[in-house]
Design an enzyme around this catalytic site. Sequence first.
Site, PDB file in Angstrom:
ATOM      1  N   HIS A  91      -5.331   9.061   6.855  1.00 35.43           N
ATOM      2  CA  HIS A  91      -6.145   9.648   5.791  1.00 35.43           C
ATOM      3  C   HIS A  91      -7.566   9.114   5.910  1.00 35.43           C
ATOM      4  O   HIS A  91      -7.820   8.090   6.564  1.00 35.43           O
ATOM      5  CB  HIS A  91      -5.574   9.291   4.413  1.00 35.43           C
TER       6      HIS A  91
ATOM      7  N   ASP B 185       0.578   3.985   1.534  1.00 32.90           N
ATOM      8  CA  ASP B 185       0.601   4.778   2.771  1.00 32.90           C
ATOM      9  C   ASP B 185       1.339   4.091   3.920  1.00 32.90           C
ATOM     10  O   ASP B 185       1.226   4.511   5.076  1.00 32.90           O
ATOM     11  CB  ASP B 185      -0.826   5.122   3.214  1.00 32.90           C
TER      12      ASP B 185
ATOM     13  N   ASP C 210       0.855  -1.182   0.000  1.00 34.41           N
ATOM     14  CA  ASP C 210       0.000   0.000   0.000  1.00 34.41           C
ATOM     15  C   ASP C 210       0.893   1.234   0.000  1.00 34.41           C
ATOM     16  O   ASP C 210       1.994   1.235   0.580  1.00 34.41           O
ATOM     17  CB  ASP C 210      -0.912   0.007   1.229  1.00 34.41           C
TER      18      ASP C 210
ATOM     19  N   TRP D 299     -13.509  -2.026  -0.367  1.00 31.29           N
ATOM     20  CA  TRP D 299     -12.532  -2.233   0.696  1.00 31.29           C
ATOM     21  C   TRP D 299     -12.769  -3.560   1.428  1.00 31.29           C
ATOM     22  O   TRP D 299     -13.887  -3.915   1.758  1.00 31.29           O
ATOM     23  CB  TRP D 299     -12.606  -1.086   1.697  1.00 31.29           C
TER      24      TRP D 299
ATOM     25  N   ARG E 134     -10.968   7.407   4.304  1.00 25.30           N
ATOM     26  CA  ARG E 134     -11.173   6.369   3.296  1.00 25.30           C
ATOM     27  C   ARG E 134     -11.561   7.009   1.970  1.00 25.30           C
ATOM     28  O   ARG E 134     -12.340   7.963   1.917  1.00 25.30           O
ATOM     29  CB  ARG E 134     -12.248   5.385   3.750  1.00 25.30           C
TER      30      ARG E 134
ATOM     31  N   GLU F  13      -9.847  -8.978   0.387  1.00 21.51           N
ATOM     32  CA  GLU F  13      -8.892  -9.564  -0.573  1.00 21.51           C
ATOM     33  C   GLU F  13      -7.631 -10.084   0.126  1.00 21.51           C
ATOM     34  O   GLU F  13      -7.068 -11.112  -0.273  1.00 21.51           O
ATOM     35  CB  GLU F  13      -8.542  -8.560  -1.671  1.00 21.51           C
ATOM     36  N   ASP F  14      -7.159  -9.405   1.174  1.00 22.30           N
ATOM     37  CA  ASP F  14      -5.947  -9.862   1.861  1.00 22.30           C
ATOM     38  C   ASP F  14      -6.213 -11.167   2.615  1.00 22.30           C
ATOM     39  O   ASP F  14      -5.333 -12.041   2.683  1.00 22.30           O
ATOM     40  CB  ASP F  14      -5.410  -8.783   2.803  1.00 22.30           C
TER      41      ASP F  14
ATOM     42  N   MET G  30       1.708   4.260   9.246  1.00 27.88           N
ATOM     43  CA  MET G  30       0.728   4.537   8.214  1.00 27.88           C
ATOM     44  C   MET G  30       0.446   6.034   8.155  1.00 27.88           C
ATOM     45  O   MET G  30       0.325   6.695   9.192  1.00 27.88           O
ATOM     46  CB  MET G  30      -0.574   3.779   8.492  1.00 27.88           C
TER      47      MET G  30
END
Length: 374
Positions: A320, A227, A225, A287, A322, A290-291, A317
């Site tokens: 931020h 971030d 990712d 969101w 979403r 998937e992981d 991280m």
Amino acid sequence: MAGDPAINFSLLHRVCKLVVLLCVLHIAVTLVFYVRSMDISSAFAENQQSQKDVTEPNRVQSDYNPPSVEVRNSSMESGQVQQMDRTPLQYEPEDKQEEPEKKLEKCPETSPLLVGPLWVEFSMAVTLEQVRKENPNVRRGGRFKPVDCEARQKVAMIIPFRKRDEHLKFWLYYLHPILQRQQLDYGVYIINQAGDGTFNRAKLLNVGYAEALKEYDYDCFVFSDVDLIPMDDRNVYKCYAQPRHLSSAMDKFGFRLPYRQYFGGVSSLSKEQFLKINGFPNNYWGWGGEDDDIYNRVVSKGMSVSRPAGDMGKCRMIRHNRDKKNEPNPQRFQQLDRTRQTMSRDGINSLTYKVVAMEKFDLYTNITVDVGRP
């Protein structure tokens, strides 16, 4: 009798014959000496020429002009003749044989350039020009490899992306120096989802895998990712004997795993490991989920997830909100229940997408793609 004419004539005749024989003998001897003298002169001349050739090897007169040569071309009309230019003979020195490049030794298992824990913060302003100047050895497209040793792995850094330009600046600012100290042969690929449709992180990761291999024979893939920044450069962004979860201690979760099966954030898989699980799922829109699907794929193929030891897996991280069009996927739990049944037909073998644009920047390669819609 002494006064007899007959006797005198006979004596005279004998004397004449003797004189003739002497003359013939004289001529013969003279002829023999003449022939021998010619042979000696010829041999002397040859010897002198031979000595001249020895003392002046390969000597060519600079004003030598070769005779004109006519070359007839079968394609020419009858009667037309092409005449070669009259040019002096030229002898070029033989090229010096270049010495073969010395093969570099493999880089050490543990890079001597690592410094350990890092201070990571996001309050300062960062520009791409600043990052470029601080990383002069990074080549166009975000490529780098060590110059004094041969990297042990060729690693593609794959980042799923959309409208995160400020986050990308920090990622490049921190990660380029870290990756160089880790002595990796690496390239950075930003996989930018075109349009404003629902975000599909896992599909973008599949696209990154496929596109990176078109450019270079990578044997390792780090999926990160944009971030997340590691806080220790000993957490090497490479591949291991088992799939690796590199962001195992995020500040977001108090530097602990939120649950044992968590595989989000930053992970690495070798090419063999990636193909063994048929890559990542393509049907997780929005969101989440998937992981965990990827974790299920790894376990179902008899592999396990490895993680950095102790505090080396710490990372920060960038806070931020979403993103729009990345709301929680309401179907993720039902999809996770079917991972074992769907993984053989949903993955890298069923990937479809369209490349909209590919751009090579100083610090990264940007690939904008259309991944479709749910």
